[in-house]
Design a protein around this motif. Structure first.
Motif, PDB file in Angstrom:
ATOM      1  N   LEU A   1       0.822  -1.205   0.000  1.00 48.22           N
ATOM      2  CA  LEU A   1       0.000   0.000   0.000  1.00 48.22           C
ATOM      3  C   LEU A   1       0.862   1.264   0.000  1.00 48.22           C
ATOM      4  O   LEU A   1       0.612   2.194  -0.772  1.00 48.22           O
ATOM      5  CB  LEU A   1      -0.918  -0.026   1.225  1.00 48.22           C
ATOM      6  CG  LEU A   1      -1.953   1.067   1.367  1.00 48.22           C
ATOM      7  CD1 LEU A   1      -2.885   1.119   0.172  1.00 48.22           C
ATOM      8  CD2 LEU A   1      -2.756   0.838   2.642  1.00 48.22           C
ATOM      9  N   ALA A   2       1.882   1.311   0.830  1.00 43.16           N
ATOM     10  CA  ALA A   2       2.739   2.497   0.919  1.00 43.16           C
ATOM     11  C   ALA A   2       3.485   2.745  -0.394  1.00 43.16           C
ATOM     12  O   ALA A   2       3.559   3.884  -0.871  1.00 43.16           O
ATOM     13  CB  ALA A   2       3.727   2.356   2.068  1.00 43.16           C
ATOM     14  N   PHE A   3       4.035   1.688  -0.975  1.00 40.06           N
ATOM     15  CA  PHE A   3       4.781   1.861  -2.226  1.00 40.06           C
ATOM     16  C   PHE A   3       3.851   2.296  -3.354  1.00 40.06           C
ATOM     17  O   PHE A   3       4.224   3.144  -4.171  1.00 40.06           O
ATOM     18  CB  PHE A   3       5.547   0.575  -2.571  1.00 40.06           C
ATOM     19  CG  PHE A   3       6.895   0.511  -1.916  1.00 40.06           C
ATOM     20  CD1 PHE A   3       8.055   0.664  -2.662  1.00 40.06           C
ATOM     21  CD2 PHE A   3       7.011   0.327  -0.547  1.00 40.06           C
ATOM     22  CE1 PHE A   3       9.302   0.628  -2.051  1.00 40.06           C
ATOM     23  CE2 PHE A   3       8.251   0.280   0.074  1.00 40.06           C
ATOM     24  CZ  PHE A   3       9.404   0.432  -0.685  1.00 40.06           C
ATOM     25  N   ARG A   4       2.639   1.758  -3.396  1.00 46.45           N
ATOM     26  CA  ARG A   4       1.673   2.174  -4.419  1.00 46.45           C
ATOM     27  C   ARG A   4       1.192   3.607  -4.183  1.00 46.45           C
ATOM     28  O   ARG A   4       1.080   4.391  -5.117  1.00 46.45           O
ATOM     29  CB  ARG A   4       0.474   1.228  -4.432  1.00 46.45           C
ATOM     30  CG  ARG A   4       0.735  -0.080  -5.109  1.00 46.45           C
ATOM     31  CD  ARG A   4       0.920   0.138  -6.582  1.00 46.45           C
ATOM     32  NE  ARG A   4       1.000  -1.134  -7.268  1.00 46.45           N
ATOM     33  CZ  ARG A   4       0.802  -1.265  -8.556  1.00 46.45           C
ATOM     34  NH1 ARG A   4       0.497  -0.225  -9.286  1.00 46.45           N
ATOM     35  NH2 ARG A   4       0.915  -2.440  -9.111  1.00 46.45           N
ATOM     36  N   LYS A   5       0.894   3.935  -2.928  1.00 45.26           N
ATOM     37  CA  LYS A   5       0.368   5.261  -2.606  1.00 45.26           C
ATOM     38  C   LYS A   5       1.352   6.359  -3.013  1.00 45.26           C
ATOM     39  O   LYS A   5       0.957   7.408  -3.519  1.00 45.26           O
ATOM     40  CB  LYS A   5       0.049   5.366  -1.103  1.00 45.26           C
ATOM     41  CG  LYS A   5      -0.469   6.722  -0.663  1.00 45.26           C
ATOM     42  CD  LYS A   5      -1.810   7.036  -1.276  1.00 45.26           C
ATOM     43  CE  LYS A   5      -2.319   8.405  -0.868  1.00 45.26           C
ATOM     44  NZ  LYS A   5      -3.503   8.797  -1.621  1.00 45.26           N
ATOM     45  N   LEU A   6       2.648   6.107  -2.817  1.00 44.42           N
ATOM     46  CA  LEU A   6       3.657   7.120  -3.123  1.00 44.42           C
ATOM     47  C   LEU A   6       4.290   6.934  -4.503  1.00 44.42           C
ATOM     48  O   LEU A   6       5.279   7.591  -4.819  1.00 44.42           O
ATOM     49  CB  LEU A   6       4.739   7.109  -2.029  1.00 44.42           C
ATOM     50  CG  LEU A   6       4.214   7.463  -0.634  1.00 44.42           C
ATOM     51  CD1 LEU A   6       5.340   7.420   0.386  1.00 44.42           C
ATOM     52  CD2 LEU A   6       3.531   8.827  -0.624  1.00 44.42           C
ATOM     53  N   ASN A   7       3.685   6.066  -5.310  1.00 44.29           N
ATOM     54  CA  ASN A   7       4.211   5.801  -6.655  1.00 44.29           C
ATOM     55  C   ASN A   7       5.705   5.459  -6.648  1.00 44.29           C
ATOM     56  O   ASN A   7       6.453   5.877  -7.524  1.00 44.29           O
ATOM     57  CB  ASN A   7       3.947   6.981  -7.595  1.00 44.29           C
ATOM     58  CG  ASN A   7       2.490   7.181  -7.871  1.00 44.29           C
ATOM     59  OD1 ASN A   7       1.763   6.219  -8.113  1.00 44.29           O
ATOM     60  ND2 ASN A   7       2.032   8.410  -7.797  1.00 44.29           N
ATOM     61  N   GLN A   8       6.101   4.719  -5.636  1.00 46.98           N
ATOM     62  CA  GLN A   8       7.488   4.288  -5.509  1.00 46.98           C
ATOM     63  C   GLN A   8       7.701   3.022  -6.315  1.00 46.98           C
ATOM     64  O   GLN A   8       6.972   2.045  -6.141  1.00 46.98           O
ATOM     65  CB  GLN A   8       7.825   4.039  -4.039  1.00 46.98           C
ATOM     66  CG  GLN A   8       9.219   3.510  -3.797  1.00 46.98           C
ATOM     67  CD  GLN A   8      10.298   4.520  -4.161  1.00 46.98           C
ATOM     68  OE1 GLN A   8      10.269   5.643  -3.657  1.00 46.98           O
ATOM     69  NE2 GLN A   8      11.221   4.138  -5.009  1.00 46.98           N
ATOM     70  N   ASN A   9       8.671   3.038  -7.187  1.00 46.36           N
ATOM     71  CA  ASN A   9       8.959   1.860  -8.018  1.00 46.36           C
ATOM     72  C   ASN A   9       9.374   0.682  -7.155  1.00 46.36           C
ATOM     73  O   ASN A   9       9.979   0.843  -6.105  1.00 46.36           O
ATOM     74  CB  ASN A   9      10.062   2.156  -9.020  1.00 46.36           C
ATOM     75  CG  ASN A   9       9.615   3.092 -10.113  1.00 46.36           C
ATOM     76  OD1 ASN A   9       8.440   3.148 -10.461  1.00 46.36           O
ATOM     77  ND2 ASN A   9      10.544   3.847 -10.649  1.00 46.36           N
ATOM     78  N   TYR A  10       9.073  -0.489  -7.636  1.00 48.63           N
ATOM     79  CA  TYR A  10       9.543  -1.745  -7.043  1.00 48.63           C
ATOM     80  C   TYR A  10       9.530  -2.804  -8.104  1.00 48.63           C
ATOM     81  O   TYR A  10       8.942  -2.640  -9.151  1.00 48.63           O
ATOM     82  CB  TYR A  10       8.710  -2.169  -5.819  1.00 48.63           C
ATOM     83  CG  TYR A  10       7.249  -2.414  -6.082  1.00 48.63           C
ATOM     84  CD1 TYR A  10       6.803  -3.664  -6.483  1.00 48.63           C
ATOM     85  CD2 TYR A  10       6.317  -1.389  -5.912  1.00 48.63           C
ATOM     86  CE1 TYR A  10       5.448  -3.890  -6.711  1.00 48.63           C
ATOM     87  CE2 TYR A  10       4.976  -1.608  -6.143  1.00 48.63           C
ATOM     88  CZ  TYR A  10       4.540  -2.865  -6.534  1.00 48.63           C
ATOM     89  OH  TYR A  10       3.217  -3.089  -6.762  1.00 48.63           O
TER      90      TYR A  10
END
Length: 169
Positions: A160-169
């Motif tokens: 959720l956090a990575f998606r919310k902040l548009n952080q690549n993974y």
């Protein structure tokens, strides 16, 4: 270098420390770190993002105690996927509690992606590149008394956090 994070003497006694000492493992008691870096809730799953954030390493490969590498995992730090994105998450084999979790995703202004949950028994992350997403992950876990009612432990908090902040993974 290796750090073994734990929650006090009940999780890691002197006999257990002695077992890993010859390997040069640094044992880190999260309850002691908590005195300098307070956190609202710190128990099992909440320890993972806390240990990542407060470890002395810039690049972290977190492995749960029940993960047993069958090869030296050091090559992962040079993997193209890690170099490109700064974070690697492995998929879990299923999605748990789809209906309840969807409400949390909506509350964050997101639709739950059509992909498997993260398996957070292993996480590879560059803290500098992913700092904001890791801090948001920690916030979700500091409020686990609420969020864990809707998601299965820490795994969806990272997702959720990575998606919310548009952080690549």
């Amino acid at each position: 270098p290796i750090q073994l994070w734990h929650l006090g003497k009940k999780e890691l006694d002197e006999r257990m420390r002695a077992l890993v000492a010859p390997l040069g493992v640094e044992c880190v008691d999260a309850f002691r770190v908590r005195k300098t870096f307070p956190v609202r809730i710190l128990s099992g799953w909440e320890l993972k993002p806390y240990a990542i954030l407060h470890s002395s390493f810039l690049e972290v490969l977190l492995l749960d105690a029940d993960n047993v590498p069958v090869a030296d995992p050091e090559f992962l730090f040079d993997a193209p996927q890690f170099r490109a994105a700064g974070a690697v998450f492995w998929p879990d084999y299923k999605q748990a509690g789809k209906q309840k979790a969807a409400a949390i995703w909506r509350s964050c202004g997101l639709r739950r992606p059509q992909e498997l949950e993260f398996e957070t028994g292993q996480v590879l992350v560059d803290k500098e590149r992913c700092w904001a997403a890791l801090c948001l992950t920690m916030w979700f876990n500091e409020n686990s008394d609420f969020y864990y009612q809707y998601v299965h432990g820490d795994k969806e908090t990272f997702h959720l956090a990575f998606r919310k902040l548009n952080q690549n993974y």
